[in-house]
Enzyme design. Structure first.
Site, PDB file in Angstrom:
ATOM      1  N   CYS A 176      -3.257 -45.187 -46.886  1.00  0.00           N
ATOM      2  CA  CYS A 176      -2.554 -43.910 -46.726  1.00  0.00           C
ATOM      3  C   CYS A 176      -1.072 -44.172 -46.452  1.00  0.00           C
ATOM      4  CB  CYS A 176      -3.167 -43.094 -45.590  1.00  0.00           C
ATOM      5  SG  CYS A 176      -2.387 -41.479 -45.360  1.00  0.00           S
TER       6      CYS A 176
ATOM      7  N   CYS B 226       0.427 -41.713 -43.981  1.00  0.00           N
ATOM      8  CA  CYS B 226       0.046 -41.958 -42.586  1.00  0.00           C
ATOM      9  C   CYS B 226       0.811 -43.134 -41.990  1.00  0.00           C
ATOM     10  CB  CYS B 226      -1.453 -42.249 -42.489  1.00  0.00           C
ATOM     11  SG  CYS B 226      -2.522 -41.030 -43.257  1.00  0.00           S
ATOM     12  N   ASP B 227       0.918 -44.226 -42.751  1.00  0.00           N
ATOM     13  CA  ASP B 227       1.367 -45.493 -42.172  1.00  0.00           C
ATOM     14  C   ASP B 227       2.711 -45.997 -42.690  1.00  0.00           C
ATOM     15  OD1 ASP B 227      -1.003 -45.595 -40.708  1.00  0.00           O
ATOM     16  OD2 ASP B 227      -2.080 -46.561 -42.349  1.00  0.00           O
TER      17      ASP B 227
END
Length: 312
Positions: free
Chosen positions: A131, A134-135
């Protein structure tokens, strides 16, 4: 029981919170991965309410505790069979126990596809991610690689290009499968380098990912092996929704995601007619966004839909 919730990610736990507060006495089965996909990452920084970020496992545990506070009966185990032919619906656990429920909320999520390399598990949360949204923040001004050649891979590469010093797009084919506009944007990004006809065969590093092993033109006479230094390795080769046990009973799209009715979380039969009392939430019905906050929102909607259905 009034309400059975299948799955324990942000969608499942949020549904349990709302269903519990509505006195529906929800029973929730956690499934194979308690806490869902989010527990495979480390720090979550884009979920409202955590200004300094939060450990993903801690956040999911707090969501669980909040659901339990409102009376949710949260159980380990997995639902392995569902019979939606008549109400109350009959669902079977992995121990063979049969449960009946007036309403069901499906929040089984989706699993990111991986290459199947042992190093993906070895460095999970230490440089390997599925992701970018996300990261990606953790790799500001660093070097990353994205594996894939479709729209998702191109979108992830573009997203990372605004954060990272350099982004390698590792593409197995000699061409991109993405839409023409996405291909154009990737090619115009100065810090994205496309590695066509490349396969990632492994990763290396002492305290996290420090580089990847690559093969260029695998199986050809001019096959070439070399290593490339990177800090982060992102998979963008697709997701697989966890819907196998529902096939043939509910309406799915061509990729296996649950199709919901209009703006509600209502699940339909294969012919498109509403399946009374069955609702879906989270990544299992969301091939587009796949974010924890979106999943939580649909979990709320599904619980409210279930409450209104029972009250009617």
């Amino acid at each position: 029981m009034k309400t059975l919730i299948i799955g324990s990610g942000p969608a499942g736990y949020t549904a349990a919170i709302y269903a519990g507060r509505a006195n529906l006495a929800p029973v929730e089965y956690c499934g194979q991965q308690m806490g869902g996909q989010l527990t495979q990452t480390t720090i979550v920084e884009n979920f409202p309410g955590y200004p300094d970020g939060v450990d993903a496992n801690q956040m999911m545990m707090e969501l669980r505790q909040q659901a339990e506070r409102f009376g949710a009966d949260i159980r380990d185990g997995e639902i392995v069979k569902a019979d939606f032919s008549k109400r109350p619906y009959v669902l079977t656990t992995d121990t063979g126990e049969e449960l009946t429920a007036d309403t069901v909320i499906i929040a089984t999520g989706a699993k990111a596809k991986y290459l199947g390399l042992p190093d993906e598990q070895k460095y999970n949360g230490m440089g390997v991610s599925a992701c970018a949204t996300c990261d990606g923040f953790f790799y500001r001004k660093k070097v990353t690689a994205v594996v894939g050649g479709g729209d998702t891979a191109c979108e992830d590469a573009l997203y990372l290009s605004h954060l990272c010093k350099k982004v390698y797009l590792v593409v197995r084919k000699p061409y991109l499968r993405a839409s023409e506009i996405m291909q154009q944007r990737v090619r115009e990004a100065e810090n994205i380098e496309i590695l066509f006809e490349h396969n990632a065969t492994g990763l290396y590093g002492d305290n996290g990912v420090e580089g990847m092993h690559l093969v260029k033109r695998l199986g050809e006479a001019d096959e070439e092996h070399y290593d490339l230094a990177i800090d982060g390795f992102f998979l963008a080769i697709g997701h697989r929704p966890v819907t196998d046990i529902f096939r043939g009973q509910i309406l799915l799209d061509e990729m296996g995601y649950i199709r919901t009715l209009g703006s509600s979380q209502q699940v339909c039969r294969p012919d498109g007619s509403p399946l009374p009392g069955v609702f879906a939430a989270g990544d299992v019905c969301d091939p587009t966004y796949r974010q924890a906050i979106v999943a939580a929102g649909t979990g709320c909607k599904a619980a409210l839909d279930a409450e209104r259905f029972l009250n009617s």
